[in-house]
Write a protein that holds these residues in place. Structure first.
Motif, PDB file in Angstrom:
ATOM      1  N   GLN A  30      83.577  36.644  56.627  1.00  0.00           N
ATOM      2  CA  GLN A  30      83.313  36.589  55.188  1.00  0.00           C
ATOM      3  C   GLN A  30      83.669  35.197  54.656  1.00  0.00           C
ATOM      4  OE1 GLN A  30      82.168  39.353  53.437  1.00  0.00           O
ATOM      5  NE2 GLN A  30      82.112  40.541  55.323  1.00  0.00           N
ATOM      6  N   ARG A  31      82.750  34.619  53.931  1.00  0.00           N
ATOM      7  CA  ARG A  31      83.049  33.321  53.311  1.00  0.00           C
ATOM      8  C   ARG A  31      84.008  33.593  52.153  1.00  0.00           C
ATOM      9  NH1 ARG A  31      81.071  28.117  53.274  1.00  0.00           N
ATOM     10  NH2 ARG A  31      81.057  27.039  51.249  1.00  0.00           N
ATOM     11  N   THR A  32      85.235  33.068  52.256  1.00  0.00           N
ATOM     12  CA  THR A  32      86.341  33.520  51.410  1.00  0.00           C
ATOM     13  C   THR A  32      86.960  32.369  50.639  1.00  0.00           C
ATOM     14  OG1 THR A  32      86.837  35.287  52.987  1.00  0.00           O
ATOM     15  CG2 THR A  32      88.570  34.714  51.417  1.00  0.00           C
ATOM     16  N   LEU A  33      87.193  32.624  49.349  1.00  0.00           N
ATOM     17  CA  LEU A  33      87.936  31.699  48.501  1.00  0.00           C
ATOM     18  C   LEU A  33      89.213  32.384  48.064  1.00  0.00           C
ATOM     19  CD1 LEU A  33      88.189  29.082  46.739  1.00  0.00           C
ATOM     20  CD2 LEU A  33      87.024  30.371  44.918  1.00  0.00           C
ATOM     21  N   VAL A  34      90.353  31.726  48.232  1.00  0.00           N
ATOM     22  CA  VAL A  34      91.607  32.236  47.681  1.00  0.00           C
ATOM     23  C   VAL A  34      92.025  31.274  46.571  1.00  0.00           C
ATOM     24  CG1 VAL A  34      92.939  31.135  49.548  1.00  0.00           C
ATOM     25  CG2 VAL A  34      93.988  32.926  48.158  1.00  0.00           C
ATOM     26  N   SER A  42     101.741  28.186  45.069  1.00  0.00           N
ATOM     27  CA  SER A  42     102.373  28.245  46.389  1.00  0.00           C
ATOM     28  C   SER A  42     101.379  28.321  47.543  1.00  0.00           C
ATOM     29  CB  SER A  42     103.299  29.467  46.454  1.00  0.00           C
ATOM     30  OG  SER A  42     104.278  29.419  45.447  1.00  0.00           O
ATOM     31  N   LEU A  43     100.097  28.406  47.249  1.00  0.00           N
ATOM     32  CA  LEU A  43      99.118  28.611  48.316  1.00  0.00           C
ATOM     33  C   LEU A  43      99.079  27.441  49.298  1.00  0.00           C
ATOM     34  CD1 LEU A  43      96.058  30.246  46.531  1.00  0.00           C
ATOM     35  CD2 LEU A  43      97.589  31.280  48.214  1.00  0.00           C
ATOM     36  N   ALA A  44      99.111  26.220  48.775  1.00  0.00           N
ATOM     37  CA  ALA A  44      99.086  25.064  49.673  1.00  0.00           C
ATOM     38  C   ALA A  44     100.281  25.081  50.610  1.00  0.00           C
ATOM     39  CB  ALA A  44      99.069  23.770  48.857  1.00  0.00           C
ATOM     40  N   ASP A  45     101.451  25.490  50.086  1.00  0.00           N
ATOM     41  CA  ASP A  45     102.643  25.588  50.934  1.00  0.00           C
ATOM     42  C   ASP A  45     102.467  26.671  51.988  1.00  0.00           C
ATOM     43  OD1 ASP A  45     103.869  23.631  49.352  1.00  0.00           O
ATOM     44  OD2 ASP A  45     104.636  25.136  47.954  1.00  0.00           O
ATOM     45  N   GLU A  54      89.560  21.601  43.412  1.00  0.00           N
ATOM     46  CA  GLU A  54      88.280  22.067  43.945  1.00  0.00           C
ATOM     47  C   GLU A  54      88.536  22.822  45.250  1.00  0.00           C
ATOM     48  OE1 GLU A  54      85.576  21.826  42.249  1.00  0.00           O
ATOM     49  OE2 GLU A  54      86.470  20.552  40.699  1.00  0.00           O
ATOM     50  N   PRO A  55      87.659  23.768  45.615  1.00  0.00           N
ATOM     51  CA  PRO A  55      87.865  24.505  46.868  1.00  0.00           C
ATOM     52  C   PRO A  55      87.990  23.569  48.070  1.00  0.00           C
ATOM     53  CG  PRO A  55      86.156  25.555  45.554  1.00  0.00           C
ATOM     54  CD  PRO A  55      86.485  24.260  44.863  1.00  0.00           C
ATOM     55  N   THR A  56      89.040  23.774  48.845  1.00  0.00           N
ATOM     56  CA  THR A  56      89.325  22.957  50.028  1.00  0.00           C
ATOM     57  C   THR A  56      89.316  23.859  51.256  1.00  0.00           C
ATOM     58  OG1 THR A  56      90.725  21.473  48.726  1.00  0.00           O
ATOM     59  CG2 THR A  56      90.988  21.416  51.120  1.00  0.00           C
ATOM     60  N   GLU A  57      88.549  23.507  52.256  1.00  0.00           N
ATOM     61  CA  GLU A  57      88.453  24.332  53.455  1.00  0.00           C
ATOM     62  C   GLU A  57      89.678  24.106  54.336  1.00  0.00           C
ATOM     63  OE1 GLU A  57      84.992  25.846  56.556  1.00  0.00           O
ATOM     64  OE2 GLU A  57      84.871  23.803  55.737  1.00  0.00           O
ATOM     65  N   VAL A  58      90.399  25.173  54.652  1.00  0.00           N
ATOM     66  CA  VAL A  58      91.599  25.080  55.485  1.00  0.00           C
ATOM     67  C   VAL A  58      91.389  25.732  56.848  1.00  0.00           C
ATOM     68  CG1 VAL A  58      93.182  24.953  53.528  1.00  0.00           C
ATOM     69  CG2 VAL A  58      92.565  27.190  54.463  1.00  0.00           C
ATOM     70  N   ALA A  59      90.297  26.472  57.006  1.00  0.00           N
ATOM     71  CA  ALA A  59      89.895  27.093  58.272  1.00  0.00           C
ATOM     72  C   ALA A  59      88.423  27.441  58.128  1.00  0.00           C
ATOM     73  CB  ALA A  59      90.728  28.342  58.559  1.00  0.00           C
ATOM     74  N   PRO A  60      87.726  27.693  59.212  1.00  0.00           N
ATOM     75  CA  PRO A  60      86.299  28.020  59.086  1.00  0.00           C
ATOM     76  C   PRO A  60      86.052  29.185  58.130  1.00  0.00           C
ATOM     77  CG  PRO A  60      86.836  27.600  61.385  1.00  0.00           C
ATOM     78  CD  PRO A  60      88.144  27.598  60.629  1.00  0.00           C
ATOM     79  N   GLY A  61      85.305  28.922  57.079  1.00  0.00           N
ATOM     80  CA  GLY A  61      84.967  29.960  56.106  1.00  0.00           C
ATOM     81  C   GLY A  61      86.073  30.318  55.140  1.00  0.00           C
ATOM     82  N   PHE A  63      88.605  28.914  52.112  1.00  0.00           N
ATOM     83  CA  PHE A  63      88.785  27.836  51.153  1.00  0.00           C
ATOM     84  C   PHE A  63      89.920  28.188  50.191  1.00  0.00           C
ATOM     85  CE2 PHE A  63      84.590  27.428  52.792  1.00  0.00           C
ATOM     86  CZ  PHE A  63      84.242  26.092  52.721  1.00  0.00           C
ATOM     87  N   VAL A  64      90.673  27.170  49.785  1.00  0.00           N
ATOM     88  CA  VAL A  64      91.804  27.338  48.868  1.00  0.00           C
ATOM     89  C   VAL A  64      91.563  26.486  47.629  1.00  0.00           C
ATOM     90  CG1 VAL A  64      94.297  27.113  48.578  1.00  0.00           C
ATOM     91  CG2 VAL A  64      93.362  27.690  50.821  1.00  0.00           C
ATOM     92  N   GLN A  65      91.902  27.041  46.460  1.00  0.00           N
ATOM     93  CA  GLN A  65      91.750  26.292  45.220  1.00  0.00           C
ATOM     94  C   GLN A  65      92.929  26.569  44.302  1.00  0.00           C
ATOM     95  OE1 GLN A  65      88.217  27.165  42.982  1.00  0.00           O
ATOM     96  NE2 GLN A  65      88.481  25.454  41.578  1.00  0.00           N
ATOM     97  N   GLN A  66      93.483  25.510  43.730  1.00  0.00           N
ATOM     98  CA  GLN A  66      94.557  25.602  42.748  1.00  0.00           C
ATOM     99  C   GLN A  66      94.098  24.893  41.485  1.00  0.00           C
ATOM    100  OE1 GLN A  66      98.334  25.857  45.811  1.00  0.00           O
ATOM    101  NE2 GLN A  66      97.906  23.893  44.900  1.00  0.00           N
ATOM    102  N   VAL A  67      93.962  25.657  40.399  1.00  0.00           N
ATOM    103  CA  VAL A  67      93.324  25.140  39.195  1.00  0.00           C
ATOM    104  C   VAL A  67      94.215  24.114  38.502  1.00  0.00           C
ATOM    105  CG1 VAL A  67      92.404  25.758  36.929  1.00  0.00           C
ATOM    106  CG2 VAL A  67      92.017  27.255  38.897  1.00  0.00           C
ATOM    107  N   ASP A  68      93.631  22.994  38.120  1.00  0.00           N
ATOM    108  CA  ASP A  68      94.306  21.950  37.345  1.00  0.00           C
ATOM    109  C   ASP A  68      94.024  22.222  35.869  1.00  0.00           C
ATOM    110  OD1 ASP A  68      94.900  19.612  35.892  1.00  0.00           O
ATOM    111  OD2 ASP A  68      94.598  18.362  37.659  1.00  0.00           O
ATOM    112  N   ALA A  69      95.033  22.722  35.139  1.00  0.00           N
ATOM    113  CA  ALA A  69      94.818  23.132  33.743  1.00  0.00           C
ATOM    114  C   ALA A  69      94.379  21.965  32.874  1.00  0.00           C
ATOM    115  CB  ALA A  69      96.091  23.758  33.188  1.00  0.00           C
TER     116      ALA A  69
END
Length: 389
Positions: A30-34, A42-45, A54-61, A63-69
């Protein structure tokens, strides 16, 4: 598209569980965004990898995103920010301080919801997993779309007309700039987009998962969360009990923790009977990185599908009969004495503790009158009958 939100008291490990679930999702193809709505981000940690606005790929399919307010506020709500800056300038606030003050309290969480909407509408994802802020902030956030809807329908049109008609006079009297029509337009867009978010999060393919640790205070908050999430129409699809001490080879100190946790685990089973419950044993090291998170999630979910869509219609439903209808609203753990109930026109106002929801009744119930209400088995039932006095 599956949308899954994780919430819980601060420090229970919800970011880790959310990240692990997202890892399993991506591993299944599944193409997944967290996405993080937690200001702590804490997701990047958890992934041990950089993540940004912006969504950043950390493994195949995956992606991680942390919103900049600040960035999203400037991009999406420039009219509102410009107006706030003018007001602060008249008030004599230092320009640097004004830039900070012009990001309204709670903006990060609100804009994260808008980012969720944008990502859901993009068609890029099969699964979106949201790492929410701690419980209290999440409840306030999820209550926002309906609360803003009431304001937009009842108060906002009047305010807009007054400012349009009397703006110059009010501005001169108050010595403050009045908002232009573009500011009202930006607020209208905010309402429309948040309304879409509410539709997404209360839809058939969305649900909330509560993460807790086996402690009495945490369990009490988790129970309240279940009640309030149900009050606002969000479906809870299960709970994850995290950081359980293993029972084998326990020394005297740990044996006491095991005994205390065993009692709480029994209470968890009773409190959330009927919901899926998953457990995670306290590990010898912190799970960091895709491999460690995937291993943790596989142990937590076992053979269960972590993305399974819950059955049923959700906390709110209406049943009808020949002489009327019954409005049903799930309110786990609540007694009749704890519920406030009132009707204003086509709205049913339901209050529990400090939270209040305004339920807009379907048009078909507009000519019906309330003939009674009760709480049975954790469900509020309000009876309506046509023509009743």
């Amino acid at each position: 598209m599956r949308i899954l939100l994780f919430t819980g008291k601060g420090g229970v490990g919800k970011s880790t569980i959310a990240a692990g679930t997202a890892t399993l999702s991506a591993a299944s193809g599944q193409r997944t965004l967290v996405l993080s709505t937690d200001a702590a981000h804490s997701l990047a940690d958890a992934f041990g990898a950089p993540a940004g606005a912006e969504p950043t790929e950390v493994a195949p399919g995956l992606f991680v995103q942390q919103v900049d307010a600040q960035l999203r506020f400037e991009q999406s709500w420039a009219e509102i920010q410009s107006y706030l800056l003018r007001v602060l300038d008249v008030a004599g606030v230092d320009p640097v301080a004004a830039e900070e003050l012009a990001v309204i309290p709670g903006a990060e969480e609100v804009l994260a919801l808008l980012e969720l909407r944008a990502q859901a509408l993009s068609g890029e994802w099969d699964v979106i997993i949201v790492d929410c802020a701690p419980t209290a902030e999440t409840l306030r956030l999820l209550a926002l779309p309906e609360a803003l809807g009431w304001y937009m329908e009842r108060i906002f049109p009047v305010e807009r007309k007054i400012v349009k008609a009397l703006g110059p006079m009010l501005s001169k009297a108050a010595k403050m700039p009045m908002p232009e029509d573009s500011v009202f337009g930006a607020i209208e867009r905010l309402h429309a987009e948040l309304d879409e978010v509410h539709g997404l999060l209360t839809g058939q393919d969305a649900s909330v998962r509560i993460v807790l640790t086996p402690e009495s205070v945490v369990l009490a908050e988790a129970r309240r969360s279940y009640t309030m999430l149900s009050l606002f129409g969000y479906r809870v699809d299960g709970v994850v009990v995290n950081r359980i001490f293993p029972t084998e080879d326990a020394d005297e100190w740990r044996a006491r923790w095991v005994a205390a946790q065993t009692v709480i685990l029994g209470q968890v089973s009773e409190s959330f009977a009927g919901l899926p419950q998953w457990r995670s044993v306290y590990r010898t090291g912190e799970p960091v990185g895709v491999d460690a998170l995937g291993e943790l999630a596989r142990e937590v979910y076992g053979d269960a599908d972590p993305l399974e869509v819950p059955e049923g219609t959700g906390p709110f439903r209406i049943t009808r009969s020949s002489d009327g209808a019954v409005v049903h609203l799930a309110l786990p753990y609540v007694t009749r004495d704890e519920v406030g109930l009132a009707r204003h026109g086509d709205e049913l106002v339901v209050s529990v503790a400090s939270y209040r929801r305004l339920l807009t009744l379907p048009p078909g119930l507009g000519r019906h009158q309330i003939t009674g209400a009760r709480v049975v088995g954790g469900e509020l039932q309000v009876r309506f009958k046509e023509g009743a006095s």
